[in-house]
Design an enzyme around this catalytic site. Structure first.
Site, PDB file in Angstrom:
ATOM      1  N   ALA A   1      -7.009   9.070  -2.578  1.00  0.00           N
ATOM      2  CA  ALA A   1      -6.761  10.217  -3.460  1.00  0.00           C
ATOM      3  C   ALA A   1      -7.283  11.495  -2.801  1.00  0.00           C
ATOM      4  O   ALA A   1      -6.933  11.807  -1.673  1.00  0.00           O
ATOM      5  CB  ALA A   1      -7.397   9.955  -4.824  1.00  0.00           C
TER       6      ALA A   1
ATOM      7  N   LEU B   1      -8.719  11.313   0.767  1.00  0.00           N
ATOM      8  CA  LEU B   1      -7.722  11.223   1.843  1.00  0.00           C
ATOM      9  C   LEU B   1      -7.177  12.607   2.184  1.00  0.00           C
ATOM     10  O   LEU B   1      -7.039  12.964   3.362  1.00  0.00           O
ATOM     11  CB  LEU B   1      -6.583  10.292   1.415  1.00  0.00           C
ATOM     12  CG  LEU B   1      -5.419  10.147   2.395  1.00  0.00           C
ATOM     13  CD1 LEU B   1      -5.873   9.488   3.691  1.00  0.00           C
ATOM     14  CD2 LEU B   1      -4.282   9.345   1.769  1.00  0.00           C
ATOM     15  N   SER B   2      -6.890  13.409   1.153  1.00  0.00           N
ATOM     16  CA  SER B   2      -6.369  14.755   1.394  1.00  0.00           C
ATOM     17  C   SER B   2      -7.373  15.626   2.145  1.00  0.00           C
ATOM     18  O   SER B   2      -6.986  16.540   2.874  1.00  0.00           O
ATOM     19  CB  SER B   2      -6.023  15.423   0.060  1.00  0.00           C
ATOM     20  OG  SER B   2      -5.015  14.697  -0.619  1.00  0.00           O
TER      21      SER B   2
ATOM     22  N   ASP C   1      -1.119   8.000 -11.342  1.00  0.00           N
ATOM     23  CA  ASP C   1      -2.496   7.590 -11.078  1.00  0.00           C
ATOM     24  C   ASP C   1      -3.493   8.266 -12.012  1.00  0.00           C
ATOM     25  O   ASP C   1      -4.448   7.640 -12.469  1.00  0.00           O
ATOM     26  CB  ASP C   1      -2.871   7.878  -9.621  1.00  0.00           C
ATOM     27  CG  ASP C   1      -2.386   6.798  -8.666  1.00  0.00           C
ATOM     28  OD1 ASP C   1      -2.295   5.629  -9.098  1.00  0.00           O
ATOM     29  OD2 ASP C   1      -2.110   7.114  -7.502  1.00  0.00           O
TER      30      ASP C   1
END
Length: 282
Positions: A183, A186-187, A68
């Site tokens: 990415a 989300l973490s 990515d």
């Protein structure tokens, strides 16, 4: 058909995947470019070796090879030349890849024009001192704002359309596009948002609060960020080099009028990709 190939050679599988792309493009009779410094690695192929600016200005499509991060880096370059991009996975998850390494025969559909364009929104960032704009940039995944010393928390004011609505004591702030929602956002506990839903996802990182949660803003909103206590802040778009937000500056985050156009050859939808990729992490 003219293709600019942008491989990330730090990935272990990139050389073999790129060689497979070259073989398929040779069979299709395509003209394709590789970076000049890679001539020694792919000298037996039918590539033209040139500089990135020349390749990007002359090509019809861009193929990025890697994970990515590699695809985002290539997409940032492709956006400046208004060229569609196809990501080929030579990494791990690669949410943004349109093809896996064992699907290179599908490049024939690219030659035939049998694909869709997935237009992804970008963020626009405007660094300001009063009414003066110091610099502008864009982000495909996210804009991250924090102090230079990551071990300390920052006190940050956040305004919506000119009105301060919250101040945060936190490790940093993430402003993500729906593309970037899978990415860093989300973490940090942010929501997963379908890229077809145009929005700005705001997620504070480790807020010292019982109520510091993600907020989703609509297109047309302008979010302004500045230091609350006179501390110098820094921001980075898509993991690029940081730029300083001096105590007398602010940074505006809004939707960019530009888009990043991703080539979709397969018929998978966002939820198909999300389930298949995240299932690898269970």
């Amino acid at each position: 058909m003219k293709i600019a190939i942008m491989p990330n050679m730090t990935r272990k599988e990139t050389k073999s995947v790129t060689a497979g792309i070259c073989e398929n493009l040779d069979l299709l009779g395509a003209v394709y470019y590789l970076p000049r410094e890679m001539e020694g690695s792919f000298s037996g192929k039918g590539a033209a070796f040139t500089g990135s600016d020349e390749a990007l200005s002359d090509c019809d499509y861009v193929i990025a090879v890697g994970g990515d991060g590699s695809i985002i880096h290539a997409a940032r370059a492709a956006v400046k030349y208004s060229k569609p991009i196809l990501g080929v996975n030579a990494g791990r998850l690669a949410f943004m890849a349109g093809l896996e390494s064992d699907e290179l025969s599908l490049l024939s559909k690219l030659a035939k024009g049998e694909f869709d364009l997935d237009r992804r929104m970008l963020l626009k960032t405007s660094l300001k001192r009063g009414d003066e704009t110091i610099e502008e940039d864009f982000a495909l995944n996210e804009c991250f704002i924090a102090s230079e010393e990551r071990q300390r928390m920052s006190s940050i004011d956040v305004a919506l359309n000119g009105n301060v609505f919250a101040d945060y004591l936190c490790d940093g702030l993430i402003f993500a596009t729906p593309t970037g929602s899978t990415a860093y956002s989300l973490s940090a506990g942010g929501p997963v948002v379908d890229p077809e839903l145009k929005s700005i996802i705001f997620t504070p990182v480790c807020p010292h609060s019982l109520t510091g949660r993600s907020v989703i803003f609509k297109i047309g909103d302008v979010i302004s960020v500045r230091s609350k206590d006179g501390e110098k802040l820094y921001y980075s778009n898509d993991g690029s080099a940081t730029s300083a937000i001096e105590p007398d500056m602010s940074i505006d985050i809004s939707a960019s009028p530009m888009t990043a156009d991703f080539i979709r050859i397969k018929s998978e939808n966002f939820m198909d990709i999300l389930y298949r990729k995240l299932a690898q992490r269970r």
